[in-house]
Design a protein around this motif. Structure first.
Motif, mmCIF file in Angstrom:
data_model
loop_
_atom_site.group_PDB
_atom_site.id
_atom_site.type_symbol
_atom_site.label_atom_id
_atom_site.label_comp_id
_atom_site.label_asym_id
_atom_site.label_seq_id
_atom_site.Cartn_x
_atom_site.Cartn_y
_atom_site.Cartn_z
ATOM 1 N N TYR A 151 7.049 -8.718 5.574
ATOM 2 C CA TYR A 151 7.839 -9.153 6.730
ATOM 3 C C TYR A 151 8.499 -10.507 6.472
ATOM 4 O O TYR A 151 9.644 -10.732 6.851
ATOM 5 C CB TYR A 151 6.937 -9.239 7.964
ATOM 6 N N LYS A 152 7.783 -11.380 5.834
ATOM 7 C CA LYS A 152 8.291 -12.735 5.627
ATOM 8 C C LYS A 152 9.517 -12.710 4.715
ATOM 9 O O LYS A 152 9.531 -12.052 3.676
ATOM 10 C CB LYS A 152 7.196 -13.610 4.998
ATOM 11 N N GLU A 153 10.536 -13.426 5.111
ATOM 12 C CA GLU A 153 11.770 -13.475 4.309
ATOM 13 C C GLU A 153 11.586 -14.476 3.178
ATOM 14 O O GLU A 153 12.088 -15.594 3.210
ATOM 15 C CB GLU A 153 12.957 -13.844 5.198
ATOM 16 N N SER A 154 10.857 -14.053 2.181
ATOM 17 C CA SER A 154 10.521 -14.950 1.073
ATOM 18 C C SER A 154 11.255 -14.516 -0.188
ATOM 19 O O SER A 154 11.727 -13.389 -0.311
ATOM 20 C CB SER A 154 9.015 -14.923 0.829
ATOM 21 N N THR A 155 11.321 -15.433 -1.112
ATOM 22 C CA THR A 155 11.960 -15.148 -2.399
ATOM 23 C C THR A 155 10.989 -14.475 -3.355
ATOM 24 O O THR A 155 11.372 -13.617 -4.144
ATOM 25 C CB THR A 155 12.472 -16.463 -3.020
ATOM 26 N N ILE A 156 9.712 -14.870 -3.269
ATOM 27 C CA ILE A 156 8.698 -14.398 -4.216
ATOM 28 C C ILE A 156 7.552 -13.762 -3.438
ATOM 29 O O ILE A 156 7.018 -14.364 -2.509
ATOM 30 C CB ILE A 156 8.154 -15.556 -5.077
ATOM 31 N N ILE A 157 7.182 -12.544 -3.820
ATOM 32 C CA ILE A 157 6.058 -11.847 -3.203
ATOM 33 C C ILE A 157 4.916 -11.794 -4.208
ATOM 34 O O ILE A 157 5.109 -11.345 -5.348
ATOM 35 C CB ILE A 157 6.456 -10.421 -2.773
ATOM 36 N N ILE A 158 3.748 -12.260 -3.787
ATOM 37 C CA ILE A 158 2.565 -12.239 -4.652
ATOM 38 C C ILE A 158 1.529 -11.304 -4.041
ATOM 39 O O ILE A 158 1.135 -11.473 -2.880
ATOM 40 C CB ILE A 158 1.982 -13.640 -4.836
ATOM 41 N N LEU A 159 1.113 -10.321 -4.815
ATOM 42 C CA LEU A 159 0.146 -9.324 -4.361
ATOM 43 C C LEU A 159 -1.059 -9.348 -5.298
ATOM 44 O O LEU A 159 -0.933 -9.062 -6.488
ATOM 45 C CB LEU A 159 0.781 -7.925 -4.350
ATOM 46 N N ASP A 160 -2.194 -9.712 -4.745
ATOM 47 C CA ASP A 160 -3.433 -9.784 -5.534
ATOM 48 C C ASP A 160 -4.234 -8.513 -5.269
ATOM 49 O O ASP A 160 -4.811 -8.337 -4.192
ATOM 50 C CB ASP A 160 -4.231 -11.023 -5.112
ATOM 51 N N GLU A 161 -4.262 -7.609 -6.243
ATOM 52 C CA GLU A 161 -4.923 -6.301 -6.087
ATOM 53 C C GLU A 161 -4.381 -5.559 -4.865
ATOM 54 O O GLU A 161 -5.131 -5.201 -3.952
ATOM 55 C CB GLU A 161 -6.442 -6.469 -5.965
ATOM 56 N N PRO A 162 -3.053 -5.284 -4.822
ATOM 57 C CA PRO A 162 -2.458 -4.700 -3.622
ATOM 58 C C PRO A 162 -2.912 -3.276 -3.331
ATOM 59 O O PRO A 162 -2.785 -2.813 -2.212
ATOM 60 C CB PRO A 162 -0.955 -4.732 -3.929
ATOM 61 N N SER A 163 -3.442 -2.566 -4.312
ATOM 62 C CA SER A 163 -3.816 -1.163 -4.096
ATOM 63 C C SER A 163 -5.316 -0.933 -4.199
ATOM 64 O O SER A 163 -5.760 0.201 -4.310
ATOM 65 C CB SER A 163 -3.083 -0.272 -5.113
ATOM 66 N N SER A 164 -6.118 -2.008 -4.145
ATOM 67 C CA SER A 164 -7.562 -1.860 -4.372
ATOM 68 C C SER A 164 -8.238 -0.974 -3.338
ATOM 69 O O SER A 164 -9.227 -0.309 -3.639
ATOM 70 C CB SER A 164 -8.230 -3.244 -4.386
ATOM 71 N N ALA A 165 -7.736 -0.958 -2.070
ATOM 72 C CA ALA A 165 -8.368 -0.152 -1.024
ATOM 73 C C ALA A 165 -7.522 1.060 -0.636
ATOM 74 O O ALA A 165 -7.780 1.697 0.371
ATOM 75 C CB ALA A 165 -8.618 -1.014 0.213
ATOM 76 N N LEU A 166 -6.508 1.386 -1.465
ATOM 77 C CA LEU A 166 -5.604 2.484 -1.137
ATOM 78 C C LEU A 166 -5.965 3.746 -1.898
ATOM 79 O O LEU A 166 -6.451 3.698 -3.031
ATOM 80 C CB LEU A 166 -4.156 2.076 -1.462
ATOM 81 N N ASP A 167 -5.656 4.886 -1.268
ATOM 82 C CA ASP A 167 -5.832 6.158 -1.978
ATOM 83 C C ASP A 167 -4.657 6.350 -2.925
ATOM 84 O O ASP A 167 -3.647 5.638 -2.845
ATOM 85 C CB ASP A 167 -5.940 7.310 -0.965
#
Length: 605
Positions: free
Chosen positions: A517-533
């Motif tokens: 949602y945030k209008e940012s330039t850089i997106i940082i995802l730390d283990e973005p799929s760890s709890a996803l199927d």
């Protein structure tokens, strides 16, 4: 803080610390503060005249046969004064004090929260500082009440000693000697007792923190399943019993001396002197020498009793000032803590729009060691991140991956080397403007007791409805949102209301929506799929690929299936960058990344 908690604090410092609280209270609620400080003295004086001087007057009127009408007039005047006092104090207690105290609490909380929100992250890595931080937060508002009460008691004590001393000097000046001797001895013993009590509280504080932690584990829903399905509860029981034993040991070690000091103070220095020696003296002066009247005997004895209680409270209040000062010292020490990760004195303007493929972020020979750690977490790391790239940071646990992105966001500053944004050291920018370049999803993301929209917005502004819905769709939360009758206004968690509870994967999708949602330039995802199927993981990967070229994505992942989409992969081991390149080039290299990928791929064959 440098000051040892057991160190005897100077009079000047003691007064400064207590005046800090009183000054804050006066600025926040001046009328309430003045009322709280003076009402105790006002009440004590009225009560003294009502319960002591009034009886003295009646006894003397009987002994010396004064006119009955003069007694009636005196009683009517006392009735009017006492009635006014009761009505006035009830008004202050019911209408003025609650509002004023809340203003004072708010002023202090705002100071503490303002400091806490800007405090260096490294402070949380320092156990001593963190203990003091928790101590300050837990004791701050209660200490406000204690300081005001103590100051009010001191003012009341001074006023009453003047009133009592004046009466005793006019009636029998020798009585003052009994007051002075008792005061000095009781005061010295109370000082020693307060120091022992504070030392005991300091010893018990870390033990209570551990016990409270165990208590939380047994009632927080996060731990419910594991406690019931594992044997960890037996270990927790043992730890709890250990804290109780430690509490008992500290109490046994320190309370004996406190009890002895209190005995000498309360009995020998107060009861013995006043209830025996002084009473015999007054009887001698009244019966044998006829130097004072029976009314004066009663008045002096009651005044002496009152003086004894006033002195006891007065000496205790003076000793409490030092005790308060030791607590306030921690609060002020926390408020005076200086940030080390700060903005430049002459910050450069930060430019967000840059050309695609140009160097956006760069690390140059960066090394970093956490405070108190013996080994560096990152060692001489150099790498670049171009605008619009999808960068994957991979490696086993403890390789330094999360630390790397924390340094990029300037949550810490490196020990050696530099980090640059568009070629300039990131220390040259305003820290908040620079951090606003990033939106993040850490492993330890939090879902708040708020609505879906408020959780995604993560601020107190008004959400952009179109951007909100788009981020929910991109984060994969749309399906779950459709099941909520109130939509984005649905309350989450059952902390305060019957809100919706989310599964681990749903929480992660919501947190992902927050970062998008945030209008940012850089997106940082730390283990973005760890709890996803697998399906949700596939959809998230596609979302990252579909983001515009104005978005740069840095993600940390243990699942190397997600790294295929990355433009560049950086492989870390023991804090060092050991390999870099695209997925295909690293497989061709047949190094550590290739072996890690092959081990994971075998699990799906």
């Amino acid at each position: 803080m440098k000051r040892d908690v057991n160190e005897k604090m100077s009079v000047r410092r003691t007064l400064a610390n207590n005046l800090f609280i009183l000054s804050l209270a006066f600025k926040a609620a001046p009328f309430t503060t003045i009322a709280l400080l003076l009402l105790a003295a006002f009440d004590s004086v009225i009560v003294y005249f009502e319960h002591t001087y009034q009886i003295v007057y009646i006894i003397d009127a009987i002994q010396f046969e004064k006119p009955f009408l003069s007694v009636v007039n005196f009683l009517v005047i006392m009735f009017v004064i006492v009635s006014f006092k009761i009505i006035f104090m009830q008004f202050i207690d019911a209408r003025v004090t609650p509002k004023g105290k809340e203003k004072i609490y708010r002023a202090l909380r705002e100071k503490l929260y303002s400091k806490a929100k800007n405090m260096d992250i490294s402070c949380y890595d320092n156990p001593k500082f963190f203990n003091d931080f928790v101590f300050a937060m837990n004791n701050a508002t209660s200490r406000v009440d204690a300081v005001i009460d103590t100051a009010a008691n001191l003012i009341s004590g001074v006023v009453m000693l003047i009133v009592l001393g004046g009466y005793m000097m006019l009636t029998d000046s020798i009585s003052i000697i009994f007051v002075i001797v008792s005061f000095l001895l009781a005061f010295l013993l109370r000082i020693k007792t307060s120091k022992k009590e504070f030392s005991l509280n300091q010893a018990l504080n870390p033990i209570f923190r551990k016990r409270d932690y165990i208590n939380r584990i047994f009632y927080l829903p996060d731990y419910v399943k594991e406690i019931r399905l594992s044997k960890v509860k037996e270990r927790l029981y043992e730890d709890y019993k250990g804290t109780e034993q430690n509490v008992y040991r500290e109490l046994k070690k320190k309370t004996k001396k406190i009890a002895v000091l209190e005995f000498f103070r309360e009995y020998l220095m107060e009861s013995f002197i006043f209830d025996l020696v002084y009473l015999l003296y007054l009887m001698f002066m009244t019966i044998v020498r006829s130097a004072i009247s029976f009314g004066a005997l009663f008045g002096l004895y009651r005044s002496a009793q009152w003086a004894r209680d006033t002195i006891s409270g007065f000496s205790q209040s003076i000793a409490q000032l030092q005790e308060h000062s030791l607590y306030i010292e921690k609060v002020r020490g926390f408020l005076k803590n200086e940030q080390t990760v700060i903005s430049s004195e002459n910050p450069k303007p930060l430019v967000r729009n840059i050309s695609t493929s140009s160097v956006l972020l760069e690390m140059r020979n960066v090394s970093f060691t956490y405070p108190g750690a013996s080994e560096p977490t990152l060692k001489d790391v150099s790498l670049t991140v171009n605008s619009g790239e999808r960068i994957a940071i991979v490696g086993y646990n403890g390789a330094g991956k999360t630390t790397l992105v924390k340094l990029f966001m300037r949550l810490y500053d490196p020990d050696n080397g530099e980090i640059c944004y568009k070629g300039d050291n990131i220390r040259n920018y305003k820290i908040n403007e620079y951090r606003d370049l990033f939106s993040t999803l850490f492993q330890d993301y939090q879902i708040y007791a708020a609505t879906v929209a408020e959780n995604i917005l993560a601020s107190d502004g008004t959400p952009d409805e179109n951007r909100l819905i788009r981020s929910i769709e991109q984060g994969g939360f749309s399906e779950r949102l459709a099941q909520m009758p109130q939509g984005v206004k649905t309350q989450l968690t059952k902390e305060f209301t019957e809100g919706e509870e989310l599964s681990g994967g749903e929480k992660q999708k919501l947190a992902t929506s927050r970062s998008l949602y945030k209008e940012s330039t850089i997106i940082i995802l730390d283990e973005p799929s760890s709890a996803l199927d697998p399906i949700a993981e596939y959809e998230l990967n596609n979302t990252m690929l579909r983001l515009g070229s104005d978005k740069t994505v840095i993600f940390i992942s243990h699942r190397l299936s997600t790294t295929k989409m990355a433009d560049k992969i950086y492989m870390f081991e023991n804090g060092s960058l050991i390999e870099s390149g695209s997925h295909e080039s690293l497989l061709t290299l047949n190094g550590k990344y290739a072996k890690m990928y092959q081990l994971q791929a075998e699990k799906y064959r």
